[in-house]
Scaffold this motif. Structure first.
Motif, PDB file in Angstrom:
ATOM      1  N   GLU A 111       0.858  -1.181   0.000  1.00  0.00           N
ATOM      2  CA  GLU A 111       0.000   0.000   0.000  1.00  0.00           C
ATOM      3  C   GLU A 111       0.893   1.230   0.000  1.00  0.00           C
ATOM      4  O   GLU A 111       2.122   1.117  -0.046  1.00  0.00           O
ATOM      5  CB  GLU A 111      -0.897  -0.012   1.239  1.00  0.00           C
ATOM      6  CG  GLU A 111      -0.106   0.004   2.533  1.00  0.00           C
ATOM      7  CD  GLU A 111      -0.977  -0.036   3.761  1.00  0.00           C
ATOM      8  OE1 GLU A 111      -2.212  -0.017   3.607  1.00  0.00           O
ATOM      9  OE2 GLU A 111      -0.419  -0.077   4.874  1.00  0.00           O
ATOM     10  N   ALA A 112       0.294   2.423   0.050  1.00  0.00           N
ATOM     11  CA  ALA A 112       1.080   3.645   0.065  1.00  0.00           C
ATOM     12  C   ALA A 112       2.070   3.612   1.226  1.00  0.00           C
ATOM     13  O   ALA A 112       1.702   3.318   2.367  1.00  0.00           O
ATOM     14  CB  ALA A 112       0.175   4.866   0.180  1.00  0.00           C
ATOM     15  N   GLY A 113       3.323   3.881   0.924  1.00  0.00           N
ATOM     16  CA  GLY A 113       4.382   3.848   1.921  1.00  0.00           C
ATOM     17  C   GLY A 113       5.133   2.540   1.980  1.00  0.00           C
ATOM     18  O   GLY A 113       6.191   2.456   2.630  1.00  0.00           O
ATOM     19  N   SER A 114       4.625   1.487   1.317  1.00  0.00           N
ATOM     20  CA  SER A 114       5.309   0.195   1.328  1.00  0.00           C
ATOM     21  C   SER A 114       6.572   0.261   0.478  1.00  0.00           C
ATOM     22  O   SER A 114       6.602   0.899  -0.585  1.00  0.00           O
ATOM     23  CB  SER A 114       4.397  -0.911   0.801  1.00  0.00           C
ATOM     24  OG  SER A 114       3.306  -1.144   1.650  1.00  0.00           O
ATOM     25  N   TYR A 115       7.590  -0.447   0.941  1.00  0.00           N
ATOM     26  CA  TYR A 115       8.917  -0.452   0.310  1.00  0.00           C
ATOM     27  C   TYR A 115       9.383  -1.897   0.241  1.00  0.00           C
ATOM     28  O   TYR A 115       9.241  -2.651   1.210  1.00  0.00           O
ATOM     29  CB  TYR A 115       9.867   0.374   1.161  1.00  0.00           C
ATOM     30  CG  TYR A 115      11.313   0.444   0.723  1.00  0.00           C
ATOM     31  CD1 TYR A 115      11.809   1.600   0.126  1.00  0.00           C
ATOM     32  CD2 TYR A 115      12.204  -0.594   0.956  1.00  0.00           C
ATOM     33  CE1 TYR A 115      13.152   1.701  -0.249  1.00  0.00           C
ATOM     34  CE2 TYR A 115      13.543  -0.510   0.583  1.00  0.00           C
ATOM     35  CZ  TYR A 115      14.006   0.641  -0.012  1.00  0.00           C
ATOM     36  OH  TYR A 115      15.340   0.745  -0.382  1.00  0.00           O
ATOM     37  N   ALA A 116       9.931  -2.288  -0.897  1.00  0.00           N
ATOM     38  CA  ALA A 116      10.453  -3.647  -1.047  1.00  0.00           C
ATOM     39  C   ALA A 116      11.827  -3.602  -1.702  1.00  0.00           C
ATOM     40  O   ALA A 116      12.051  -2.828  -2.632  1.00  0.00           O
ATOM     41  CB  ALA A 116       9.505  -4.499  -1.890  1.00  0.00           C
ATOM     42  N   ASN A 158       7.211  -0.775   5.656  1.00  0.00           N
ATOM     43  CA  ASN A 158       6.528   0.471   5.340  1.00  0.00           C
ATOM     44  C   ASN A 158       7.284   1.621   5.988  1.00  0.00           C
ATOM     45  O   ASN A 158       7.765   1.486   7.121  1.00  0.00           O
ATOM     46  CB  ASN A 158       5.087   0.445   5.844  1.00  0.00           C
ATOM     47  CG  ASN A 158       4.240   1.562   5.242  1.00  0.00           C
ATOM     48  OD1 ASN A 158       4.446   2.744   5.507  1.00  0.00           O
ATOM     49  ND2 ASN A 158       3.278   1.181   4.417  1.00  0.00           N
ATOM     50  N   GLU A 159       7.397   2.718   5.290  1.00  0.00           N
ATOM     51  CA  GLU A 159       8.206   3.822   5.817  1.00  0.00           C
ATOM     52  C   GLU A 159       7.666   4.368   7.135  1.00  0.00           C
ATOM     53  O   GLU A 159       8.429   4.918   7.923  1.00  0.00           O
ATOM     54  CB  GLU A 159       8.349   4.950   4.795  1.00  0.00           C
ATOM     55  CG  GLU A 159       7.162   5.843   4.614  1.00  0.00           C
ATOM     56  CD  GLU A 159       7.567   7.320   4.517  1.00  0.00           C
ATOM     57  OE1 GLU A 159       8.525   7.755   5.179  1.00  0.00           O
ATOM     58  OE2 GLU A 159       6.895   8.030   3.765  1.00  0.00           O
ATOM     59  N   ARG A 160       6.372   4.191   7.398  1.00  0.00           N
ATOM     60  CA  ARG A 160       5.820   4.700   8.661  1.00  0.00           C
ATOM     61  C   ARG A 160       6.398   3.967   9.864  1.00  0.00           C
ATOM     62  O   ARG A 160       6.293   4.446  10.999  1.00  0.00           O
ATOM     63  CB  ARG A 160       4.299   4.581   8.655  1.00  0.00           C
ATOM     64  CG  ARG A 160       3.766   3.164   8.607  1.00  0.00           C
ATOM     65  CD  ARG A 160       2.262   3.085   8.808  1.00  0.00           C
ATOM     66  NE  ARG A 160       1.773   1.726   8.642  1.00  0.00           N
ATOM     67  CZ  ARG A 160       1.138   1.282   7.567  1.00  0.00           C
ATOM     68  NH1 ARG A 160       0.895   2.101   6.555  1.00  0.00           N
ATOM     69  NH2 ARG A 160       0.737   0.016   7.495  1.00  0.00           N
ATOM     70  N   ASP A 161       6.998   2.798   9.644  1.00  0.00           N
ATOM     71  CA  ASP A 161       7.576   2.017  10.733  1.00  0.00           C
ATOM     72  C   ASP A 161       9.054   2.313  10.949  1.00  0.00           C
ATOM     73  O   ASP A 161       9.714   1.624  11.739  1.00  0.00           O
ATOM     74  CB  ASP A 161       7.386   0.518  10.441  1.00  0.00           C
ATOM     75  CG  ASP A 161       5.914   0.137  10.345  1.00  0.00           C
ATOM     76  OD1 ASP A 161       5.121   0.678  11.140  1.00  0.00           O
ATOM     77  OD2 ASP A 161       5.566  -0.676   9.471  1.00  0.00           O
ATOM     78  N   ILE A 162       9.585   3.314  10.268  1.00  0.00           N
ATOM     79  CA  ILE A 162      10.994   3.679  10.395  1.00  0.00           C
ATOM     80  C   ILE A 162      11.086   5.140  10.800  1.00  0.00           C
ATOM     81  O   ILE A 162      10.488   6.010  10.150  1.00  0.00           O
ATOM     82  CB  ILE A 162      11.756   3.463   9.066  1.00  0.00           C
ATOM     83  CG1 ILE A 162      11.614   2.011   8.597  1.00  0.00           C
ATOM     84  CG2 ILE A 162      13.225   3.828   9.222  1.00  0.00           C
ATOM     85  CD1 ILE A 162      12.243   1.760   7.247  1.00  0.00           C
ATOM     86  N   THR A 176      16.823  11.673   7.060  1.00  0.00           N
ATOM     87  CA  THR A 176      16.678  10.609   6.077  1.00  0.00           C
ATOM     88  C   THR A 176      15.971   9.411   6.690  1.00  0.00           C
ATOM     89  O   THR A 176      16.288   9.002   7.810  1.00  0.00           O
ATOM     90  CB  THR A 176      18.055  10.158   5.550  1.00  0.00           C
ATOM     91  OG1 THR A 176      18.744  11.278   4.996  1.00  0.00           O
ATOM     92  CG2 THR A 176      17.906   9.097   4.471  1.00  0.00           C
ATOM     93  N   THR A 177      15.011   8.865   5.966  1.00  0.00           N
ATOM     94  CA  THR A 177      14.428   7.569   6.295  1.00  0.00           C
ATOM     95  C   THR A 177      15.264   6.519   5.602  1.00  0.00           C
ATOM     96  O   THR A 177      15.220   6.382   4.375  1.00  0.00           O
ATOM     97  CB  THR A 177      12.964   7.498   5.836  1.00  0.00           C
ATOM     98  OG1 THR A 177      12.217   8.556   6.457  1.00  0.00           O
ATOM     99  CG2 THR A 177      12.339   6.164   6.206  1.00  0.00           C
ATOM    100  N   ARG A 178      16.057   5.787   6.374  1.00  0.00           N
ATOM    101  CA  ARG A 178      17.000   4.814   5.818  1.00  0.00           C
ATOM    102  C   ARG A 178      16.389   3.411   5.887  1.00  0.00           C
ATOM    103  O   ARG A 178      16.061   2.924   6.975  1.00  0.00           O
ATOM    104  CB  ARG A 178      18.318   4.834   6.587  1.00  0.00           C
ATOM    105  CG  ARG A 178      19.028   6.182   6.553  1.00  0.00           C
ATOM    106  CD  ARG A 178      20.395   6.065   7.219  1.00  0.00           C
ATOM    107  NE  ARG A 178      21.055   7.355   7.311  1.00  0.00           N
ATOM    108  CZ  ARG A 178      21.755   7.923   6.337  1.00  0.00           C
ATOM    109  NH1 ARG A 178      21.861   7.291   5.173  1.00  0.00           N
ATOM    110  NH2 ARG A 178      22.336   9.088   6.510  1.00  0.00           N
ATOM    111  N   PHE A 179      16.280   2.754   4.775  1.00  0.00           N
ATOM    112  CA  PHE A 179      15.735   1.405   4.736  1.00  0.00           C
ATOM    113  C   PHE A 179      16.829   0.349   4.903  1.00  0.00           C
ATOM    114  O   PHE A 179      16.529  -0.817   5.160  1.00  0.00           O
ATOM    115  CB  PHE A 179      14.978   1.185   3.425  1.00  0.00           C
ATOM    116  CG  PHE A 179      13.780   2.087   3.282  1.00  0.00           C
ATOM    117  CD1 PHE A 179      12.572   1.762   3.891  1.00  0.00           C
ATOM    118  CD2 PHE A 179      13.862   3.266   2.559  1.00  0.00           C
ATOM    119  CE1 PHE A 179      11.469   2.592   3.775  1.00  0.00           C
ATOM    120  CE2 PHE A 179      12.761   4.103   2.431  1.00  0.00           C
ATOM    121  CZ  PHE A 179      11.561   3.766   3.047  1.00  0.00           C
TER     122      PHE A 179
END
Length: 280
Positions: A111-116, A158-162, A176-179
């Motif tokens: 969904e919106a904000g998901s990152y893979a 999801n970026e909301r969890d970082i 920075t939101t670092r994955f």
């Protein structure tokens, strides 16, 4: 509240005055959101119900390491064979809609904000669900293995969890939101989200070997690209070759955020005489 810009498509009316800001120079390309019209979309073999804006591709003498697509997959569309290039690693960042992403047999709801992150040579598939198109950025790069370093694992988050990591001495105005951790040498590139609060700046001209793709997700700012100060806003794309000087001033009124690609953590390739044997 987090928002992500997505191209609406369509065409401007015949009565519109052409006031675009697009530019292609020796050191950068700037594609404003008004260029994301239907006439420049493309399609891919193996994908159904899908169109895309191809906004970066490797070019000799320019940015050579990555490609970037802005994807729009209609409900029911998608692919079981998304990319025939087995050596490519992939990053997906979702800005709208719903989809099921299957990586090596495991399914994930996106969904919106998901990152893979999907490593090279890993089977994957994607299918859109829901009542509106699934929209996401898809970045690709040929993975560069390193001796003694294992390949990275797939992951979805999801970026909301970082939490945003704010730069020191910036009063939480630039972060920075670092994955992926910067010192994780399994990874040869990073795809992160950079955030500026109103008044935040890059107070020097960054000049470095990394190539960049910067897609503005939210807000507006003035961005220095080589010798030019360019007004940028949500939906604009900046494509920088290595060593292009850059700086930023986020004037507000809201946050300024962009999705950032950069290549990291590998030796520079040597192509001179020394690469083929000793000098004589």
């Amino acid at each position: 509240m987090t928002s992500y810009y997505t191209p609406p498509g369509g065409l401007p009316p015949q009565t519109a005055l052409m006031t675009g800001r697009a530019a292609f120079t020796n050191s950068y390309a700037f594609i404003p959101k008004g260029c994301f019209s239907d006439i420049v979309t493309s399609h891919l073999p193996g994908w159904t119900g899908t169109r895309l804006w191809l906004i970066a591709r490797p070019m000799s003498g320019f940015a050579e390491t990555f490609s970037q697509y802005v994807m729009e997959v209609a409900p029911g569309g998608g692919s079981n064979t998304p990319d025939p290039e087995t050596g490519a690693e992939h990053w997906l960042f979702f800005t709208g809609g719903l989809a099921t992403l299957t990586i090596a047999g495991t399914g994930y709801e996106m969904e919106a904000g998901s990152y893979a992150y999907i490593p090279a040579a890993t089977p994957w598939a994607l299918h859109a669900e829901g009542s509106s198109p699934a929209r996401f950025h898809w970045l690709r790069k040929i993975y560069e293995p390193a001796p003694g370093t294992p390949a990275p694992d797939a992951f979805v988050i999801n970026e909301r969890d970082i939490a945003v990591r704010w730069m020191p001495d910036t009063q939480d105005r630039w972060g920075t939101t670092r994955f992926v951790e910067p010192d994780d040498l399994r990874h040869d590139a990073h795809v992160n989200i950079v955030t500026f609060q109103p008044g935040g700046v890059i107070p020097f001209e960054e000049t470095h070997v990394m190539e960049h793709g910067l897609y503005v997700l939210e807000g507006k700012a003035v961005y220095k690209l080589n010798q030019d100060w360019v007004e940028v806003e949500a939906g604009d794309f900046m494509w920088l070759r290595a060593y292009c000087p850059q700086a930023c001033y986020a004037a507000g009124p809201g946050r300024f955020r962009y999705l950032l690609y950069k290549d990291v953590n590998r030796h520079a390739k040597l192509r001179g005489p020394g690469a083929f044997g000793p000098f004589r």
